[in-house]
Design an enzyme around this catalytic site. Structure first.
Site, PDB file in Angstrom:
ATOM      1  N   GLY A   1     -79.998 -10.184  -0.302  1.00  0.00           N
ATOM      2  CA  GLY A   1     -79.489  -9.958  -1.647  1.00  0.00           C
ATOM      3  C   GLY A   1     -78.124  -9.290  -1.559  1.00  0.00           C
ATOM      4  O   GLY A   1     -77.471  -9.303  -0.513  1.00  0.00           O
TER       5      GLY A   1
ATOM      6  N   GLY B   1     -78.264  -6.368   1.105  1.00  0.00           N
ATOM      7  CA  GLY B   1     -78.584  -6.925   2.416  1.00  0.00           C
ATOM      8  C   GLY B   1     -77.439  -7.752   2.983  1.00  0.00           C
ATOM      9  O   GLY B   1     -77.097  -7.633   4.169  1.00  0.00           O
TER      10      GLY B   1
ATOM     11  N   ALA C   1     -72.855  -3.485  -5.173  1.00  0.00           N
ATOM     12  CA  ALA C   1     -72.487  -4.856  -4.822  1.00  0.00           C
ATOM     13  C   ALA C   1     -73.222  -5.810  -5.751  1.00  0.00           C
ATOM     14  O   ALA C   1     -74.290  -5.492  -6.267  1.00  0.00           O
ATOM     15  CB  ALA C   1     -72.843  -5.151  -3.367  1.00  0.00           C
TER      16      ALA C   1
ATOM     17  N   LYS D   1     -80.983  10.457  -5.936  1.00  0.00           N
ATOM     18  CA  LYS D   1     -80.664   9.040  -6.151  1.00  0.00           C
ATOM     19  C   LYS D   1     -81.599   8.439  -7.198  1.00  0.00           C
ATOM     20  O   LYS D   1     -81.180   7.639  -8.039  1.00  0.00           O
ATOM     21  CB  LYS D   1     -80.785   8.277  -4.824  1.00  0.00           C
ATOM     22  CG  LYS D   1     -80.608   6.757  -4.950  1.00  0.00           C
ATOM     23  CD  LYS D   1     -79.190   6.380  -5.326  1.00  0.00           C
ATOM     24  CE  LYS D   1     -79.046   4.872  -5.576  1.00  0.00           C
ATOM     25  NZ  LYS D   1     -79.396   4.061  -4.403  1.00  0.00           N
TER      26      LYS D   1
ATOM     27  N   SER E   1     -78.604  -3.097 -10.552  1.00  0.00           N
ATOM     28  CA  SER E   1     -79.448  -4.163 -10.013  1.00  0.00           C
ATOM     29  C   SER E   1     -80.615  -4.517 -10.923  1.00  0.00           C
ATOM     30  O   SER E   1     -81.005  -5.690 -11.026  1.00  0.00           O
ATOM     31  CB  SER E   1     -79.966  -3.776  -8.623  1.00  0.00           C
ATOM     32  OG  SER E   1     -80.783  -2.621  -8.690  1.00  0.00           O
TER      33      SER E   1
END
Length: 287
Positions: A10, A13, A123, A174, A243
């Protein structure tokens, strides 16, 4: 040469794999469901492009020195199918996932072999093997030999990997950021929605529940964390999509349990009610 397998291609990754492949001292293999020929990641330092060695069948895998699990948190079973073939004598496993239950998801891996990794690498993937890395970012691992061994994999690249003696606190900090992102998944609006004060207060409420539960399991979290999380959302790009928001847009399963449900579950175990996170988990999964 150190043999590394990256399980999951993904956004994160693929980004991690691209940087590892750029290091000639590493022999990198990708483990994925969907095959692709070219890995192309636009990074803040330029474009990384390669034709990686990629496997789609766990039966074709063999033991490596390091296996990096970079799947969604809910896909532990799928990742374990790869680990059954990749883990041999001396193999270490790094789990790069959201949430705070990295070790619990892989009970078959000996604790001394498993490195839980907190990932902060924004990302976005537009197609298999095609990713834009918005910020270089970094990762946090527990102090000790295995954590330092994981950090050494990235010694020749720009991703900052730090060790900590208090991984529990780092993981819950987090999680505080991630749990607030439920408002984006529910409204299908990017980070700029945090500019709305009513929305911001809802985000603070989600984080306050996270703080209470995190403290109950040993995390050292300040009262100011809720304001810090909102300030972080407001300071970032207004069009940024996290995400869980991206997964909803794409019609994919989400990590609602790992980001919000876990707070309600662990809270209940400690006699702490977390109604906002429980509601967020239920609604996101229902949607």
């Amino acid at each position: 040469m150190t043999r590394v397998a990256v399980i999951g291609t993904g956004a994160v990754g693929a980004t991690v794999a691209a940087w590892l492949i750029s290091d000639p001292t590493l022999d990198v293999m990708l483990c994925a469901r969907t095959p692709f020929e070219t890995l192309r990641v636009e990074t803040p330092a330029g474009v990384l492009e390669s034709r990686p060695r990629l496997l789609t069948d766990p039966a074709a895998a063999a033991p490596v020195d390091w296996a990096l699990v970079v799947t969604k948190a809910y896909d532990a079973v799928g990742a374990q199918a790869w680990l059954d073939r990749l883990v041999g004598e001396g193999t270490r496993v790094a789990v790069l996932q959201n949430g705070v239950e990295h070790r619990a998801r892989f009970p078959a891996i000996a604790a001394e072999r498993l490195v839980p990794v907190i990932v902060d690498i924004p990302a976005e993937r537009s197609a298999p093997g095609i990713v834009v890395q918005r910020r270089t970012g970094g990762m946090i691992v527990p102090a000790g030999g295995s954590g330092e061994g994981f950090a050494a994999l990235f010694a020749n690249g720009p991703i900052d990997v730090r060790t900590t003696g208090d991984w529990t606190t780092a993981a819950w900090r987090k999680l505080a950021v991630n749990c607030a992102g439920a408002v984006n998944a529910l409204t299908l609006k990017p980070a700029g929605i945090a500019a709305d004060e009513e929305v911001a207060e809802l985000m603070r409420g989600l984080v306050r529940e996270c703080i209470a539960v995190g403290r109950a399991v040993g995390a050292d979290l300040p009262d100011t964390l809720a304001d810090e999380v909102v300030a972080g959302y407001r300071a970032g790009p207004a069009d940024s999509i996290n995400s869980i928001h991206a997964d909803r847009l794409a019609g994919r399963p989400t990590e609602a349990d790992a980001r919000n449900g876990v707070i309600a579950r662990l809270g209940a175990a400690h006699g702490i009610d977390a109604p906002l996170n429980r509601m967020a988990d239920v609604l996101i999964r229902a949607a």
